[in-house]
Design a protein around this motif. Structure first.
Motif: not given
Length: 448
Positions: A180-181, A183, A187, A211, A215, A356-358
């Motif tokens: 969840y981080h 982002h 980075k 993801e 990132l 974000r895409r989770i």
């Protein structure tokens, strides 16, 4: 950034220690012939079956369905076909009857959620967890050269437990990184840490590894050949695999297992998804229960060979698969059977306002650990970047707990995705989760 000790880290360290007595056996399976591992499976199955029929209430109370098996030289697959298929809803309905009356010291019991958001209590002894860990360690040996590679575990539970984006995995030669981080705000920190830590192995959901690769961009390209990844719990999309192998690691392997500990499917370097014979027996059957042919899609039915503490015999796990060719035809050298294809969890990636895409598995992270509530299914619907709706199908006796469920899910969901962005979650109680046209159920449905 401080490295904090978590309960998950301690559990992982204990499991590693418990795996030591079983590493020799796990190693042997990589060199076994078809005849050797088939003989092992037969003896182990009969041992687990006889134990289940005497110590596990569900089987003991159904002697007509689970009779004493004759020990003639009949193929194991024929013996299995004489037994009923155990449906997931049956396991949920009689959940506690799948445990022995008295559990061994050190047995762990926990609440887990499956591919359609249903809750289930599962358990395993320390020895059983050790056997499972030994199997995974020797697979890691095949793909990294060591049973204990420097590892990044991409996890979805850390922020819920109040941790920072990074915590140390004590005794397991690895770190936990919160999915969840992933982002842009973090980075530079994440890329710098990966460069310093120099991981040999990354483990996580396919969507989370994807993801992380997006990132990082080309920031880690120069070192990607020093790392491989294991993607589990979701279907690995071809486009995700391409991005991951372009910028993050030399190869991403597709692995399938379950919280119930009843089967393990491991991809080899030649792309074949091998069924580990020490883990369990895997069947692929049609709707009428008859075995499928090579390349034909069907329902995945598994019989666990690790857990006497929760034996599952011909359990329909909820996945679909297609058989591969017969054993002994893979250039990697193992004699195990393999699946041509296997379908994991299905669902959309959620999109947040901050970019974000989770993973759809945020639904599982909200459900896991919920005590005293029997959830038959869940689906998270995204209407806008901020507004979400959670469909919940609960057991009728638990309907009086609706207020508690609403408060718990709202608190868990916002804890997972905030404070990086604001979200609104409304709950809708339903009798069942709607299915797609092909009969499957999605954990997450994005309707932006």
């Amino acid at each position: 950034m401080s490295l904090q000790m978590t309960r998950l880290s301690r559990d992982r360290a204990v499991t590693q220690w418990c795996s030591m007595p079983y590493r020799g056996k796990a190693k042997q399976f990589w060199k076994m012939s078809k005849e050797e591992w088939t003989l092992y499976q037969r003896h182990r199955f009969l041992e687990i079956y006889q134990d289940a029929c005497t110590t596990i209430p569900y089987y003991r109370m159904r002697q007509q369905m689970y009779p004493e098996l004759k020990l003639q030289e009949e193929p194991l697959e024929n013996l299995l076909l004489e037994l009923p298929i155990l449906k997931k809803h049956t396991l949920q309905k009689h959940n506690l009857h799948f445990f022995p009356a008295k559990s061994a010291m050190g047995t762990a019991r926990w609440s887990a959620s499956d591919a359609v958001g249903s809750s289930l209590m599962v358990q395993a002894t320390l020895q059983e967890r050790g056997m499972e860990q030994a199997i995974f360690d020797w697979w890691k040996k095949q793909v990294t050269g060591t049973t204990r590679p420097r590892t990044i575990y991409l996890l979805g539970c850390m922020k819920q437990e109040g941790q920072t984006w990074l915590s140390h995995s004590h005794g397991a030669n690895g770190v936990h990184l919160s999915i969840y981080h992933l982002h842009k705000r973090y980075k530079d920190e994440i890329v710098r840490f990966i460069n310093d830590f120099d991981p040999q192995y990354i483990e996580g959901y396919p969507s989370a590894i994807y993801e992380l690769a997006k990132l990082a961009g080309d920031s880690l390209f120069y070192r990607k050949n020093r790392t491989v990844a294991m993607a589990a719990a979701e279907t690995l999309a071809p486009e995700w695999k391409a991005v991951i192998e372009q910028s993050l690691c030399s190869k991403v392997y597709d692995v399938h297992s379950s919280q119930e500990g009843a089967y393990g499917v491991f991809e080899c370097s030649h792309g074949h998804k091998h069924i580990h014979p020490m883990f369990g027996i895997v069947e692929v059957v049609r709707e009428d229960g008859t075995p499928t042919e090579q390349g034909e899609w069907g329902r995945l039915v598994v019989t666990g060979l690790l857990r006497k503490s929760m034996p599952l015999i011909r359990y329909e796990i909820g996945n679909r698969a297609a058989k591969g060719t017969a054993h002994g035809s893979c250039p990697c050298g193992v004699s195990w059977d393999w699946l041509e294809s296997i379908e994991g969890r299905i669902g959309d990636q959620l999109q947040l306002e901050d970019g974000r895409r989770i993973s759809m598995l945020v639904v599982n992270h909200m459900i896991d650990g919920m005590q005293g509530i029997e959830i038959h299914g869940a689906q998270l619907i995204q209407h806008t970047l901020r507004r979400f709706e959670l469909l919940i199908a609960m057991k009728e006796r638990d309907q009086g707990s609706r207020k508690y469920v609403q408060q718990s899910f709202r608190r868990r969901f916002t804890a997972l995705v905030e404070p990086l962005c604001e979200v609104e979650l409304e709950l809708t109680f339903v009798t069942e989760i709607p299915r797609e046209a092909n009969g499957t159920m999605k954990l997450a449905d994005v309707r932006l």
